[in-house]
Design an enzyme around this catalytic site. Sequence first.
Site, PDB file in Angstrom:
ATOM      1  CG  ASP A 260      -1.480  -2.271 -16.773  1.00 53.14           C
ATOM      2  OD1 ASP A 260      -2.629  -2.741 -16.682  1.00 53.14           O
ATOM      3  OD2 ASP A 260      -1.260  -1.048 -16.705  1.00 53.14           O
TER       4      ASP A 260
HETATM    5  C1  BGC Z   1      -4.409   0.120 -16.460  1.00 52.90           C
HETATM    6  C2  BGC Z   1      -4.319  -0.351 -15.042  1.00 52.90           C
HETATM    7  C3  BGC Z   1      -5.582  -1.066 -14.650  1.00 52.90           C
HETATM    8  C4  BGC Z   1      -5.797  -2.211 -15.606  1.00 52.90           C
HETATM    9  C5  BGC Z   1      -7.008  -3.058 -15.274  1.00 52.90           C
HETATM   10  C6  BGC Z   1      -4.859  -0.994 -17.414  1.00 52.90           C
HETATM   11  O1  BGC Z   1      -5.146  -0.501 -18.671  1.00 52.90           O
HETATM   12  O2  BGC Z   1      -3.166   0.637 -16.864  1.00 52.90           O
HETATM   13  O3  BGC Z   1      -4.078   0.737 -14.198  1.00 52.90           O
HETATM   14  O4  BGC Z   1      -5.508  -1.501 -13.334  1.00 52.90           O
HETATM   15  O5  BGC Z   1      -5.960  -1.684 -16.903  1.00 52.90           O
HETATM   16  O6  BGC Z   1      -8.178  -2.405 -15.548  1.00 52.90           O
END
Ligand code: BGC
Length: 729
Positions: A260
């Site tokens: 993530d």
């Molecule tokens: C979130 C994800 C997301 C990623 C990209 C993160 O902060 O937890 O779910 O896909 O950002 O935007």
Amino acid sequence: MTDVSTHCENDRVAELLAEMTLAEKIGQMSQVCGEPDSERLQAAIAAGQVGALINLVDAEAINQLQTIAVEKSRLGIPLLAGRDVIHGFRTIFPIPLGQAASWNPELARQCARVAAIEAAAHGVNWTFAPMLDVTRDPRWGRIAESPGEDPYLASQFATALVHGYQGDDLGAADAIVACAKHFAGYGACEAGRDYAATFIPENELFNVYLPSFQAAVDAGVATVMTSFSDLNGVPATGNDWLMRDVLREQWGFSGFVVSDWRSIPQLSIHGLTADDRQSAVAAARAGVNMEMTSAVYRNQLPALVEAGELDEAAIDELVAAILRIKFRLGLFDQPYTRPADLPKAGNAQFLDLAKQAALESLVLLRNERQVLPVDAQTISSLAVIGPLADDAHEQLGTWVFDADPDLCQTPLSAISRIAAERFSLHVARGVETTRSLGRDGFDQALDAAKKSDLVLMFVGEESILSGEAHCRADINLPGVQEELVRAVAQLGKPLVLIIMAGRPLTLSNVVEHCDAILYAWHPGTMAGPAIADVLFGARSPVGRLPVTFPRAVGQIPIYHAARNTGKPPRPEDVIPLEEIPARSPQTSVGNTSYHLDAGFTPLFAFGFGLTYTRFTYANIHVSSARVPPGATVEISAEVTNQGQRAGLEVVQLYVRDLVGSVTRPVRELKGFRRVRLEPGETKRVSFELTSESLAFFDRQLRRVTEPGQFHAWIGGNSQASLRTEFEVA
Ligand code: BGC
């Protein structure tokens, strides 16, 4: 995918890997965020230092960067372009929790298909969806993105959504790579506070939190994202057991894992590692193929390989999986987006689907004296009150970076069309936003209500109150909305609440003050026409709760699949707090498991939802009272539409395994069917229970179906009372 093509793909990957320098390999493992015209980004792409982009959504800009990757970089490896396309792109569908309320995975598949088409036309070839975190905590802001509390329901949506995004052929121009996230256990964050640690016994993890992910893997999901959270002391991004033993070895996942956002450097913030160097080792060993936005791999891996702390062969394995997905996506053959080949975003057909999805997400929670549907012929005036009646932005919900606000149709606009010449409308916002504390608008709202035969109040939560990092400790209607509801209720006019929210709210303070509640989640672009159709009876409500609604926040977690405890409560145990006599002896209220001030039942149960008709159940039948291990048993019941209107019932099957080597939930959802019935019509609805569907993970994490007695219920929600039983013997 045929064996032959997999074979070719593997050959091409191996050939490519053989030519790659270590720096180029690490480049493939890097997902980068940057402006398209940044010289630095362009130079990095040309040098083979970028494997994927994130958050660019312009086909032309992405094509230009793709040209640099394909034509200027030494090996011409194309880029992935990732974006959060969570519940629509330009056309916004209901938030995922709302889609789950449709209990219609096929409809969710179609929504994901359209989202993929619109995103693909803008150069996006990879989405960070579906989000598959089962959760039992409505305080958690990300419940809005989740499929709800139940592993079976979540798994049905997982399969559908993966097929929706990836289509039948990942190589097609309108298919995009899906990403099952957040692996795993994120939904169990303590106190419903985002990013907080989780403690989940391993068998519970397998029984509750992992099935939706396994369903996505079985459906062919090409990528998986790690969770930010700490799972039993090992943050998911550094959790080799999760990503190697479970995901790859047990489930045979052959795609790639992305971290993530900056979750690799966060490993040292968690305290799993001391610094970035150790974080790089932990993530790489655990099997994180690609790093999202941070540069720990880029900065640390070269020296780690050089020092022999990580084998280059291990890096090769991580990179190969990324390249394989690029081949499967057809990027090497057709790296560019041709928007003209794809349907136009926000076209009439897509909007129709958005309306249908919004319609099916609406859950009717209360309808006293059949105040709904409103008869447009008999009322002469109607009040439309509340901050969410006419706010195009707030009806969309969380994760709508690319939404086209001009496509939005609000409830007020749709109701105005119905009102036209028929009845007069009195409109008042009442409060500025759902959070406002000012009462200046109350008088105008009360005035509108006084002048009207019936009041529709659009209250709830603005989009910003749910979603990532937007958790709430108090989940009542925010601001002074409860007060406004009660003030309007005092007037004694029929009062309908339409509640838009990203989570179940605690509605105990308002439920008795209104005649009807239509729960609308955040319905998306076509909220207006969908809600109006249900309010005025052009369509009947069909949604059912994918998550339990607590009476009070202190009941959380409260969910249908709880354990029985050794002291299960009975309704007669619950004495209202104020009725307990003073100086009562210690054991006078009975020693069973409930809250003195909230009892033990939810306000609205999982699976619940009213319609404009009434369904009854009878004659439950089990094909055999003694089922040999491994055999299938059929459970059926008759469902009858007792009302005056046709309607759709979501017939649900629940099972309890009475005795288990690990205690089993008091009810588990094992099947559901959506059945349309004309007035007076009866249908027998049957479900097959296989040995596999009765199985669970025991303490040794073996999947077992244990012999013994089972109860089975068929009905319209998780409190169904029509029961039969059988024995696996
Ligand atoms: C979130 C994800 C997301 C990623 C990209 C993160 O902060 O937890 O779910 O896909 O950002 O935007």
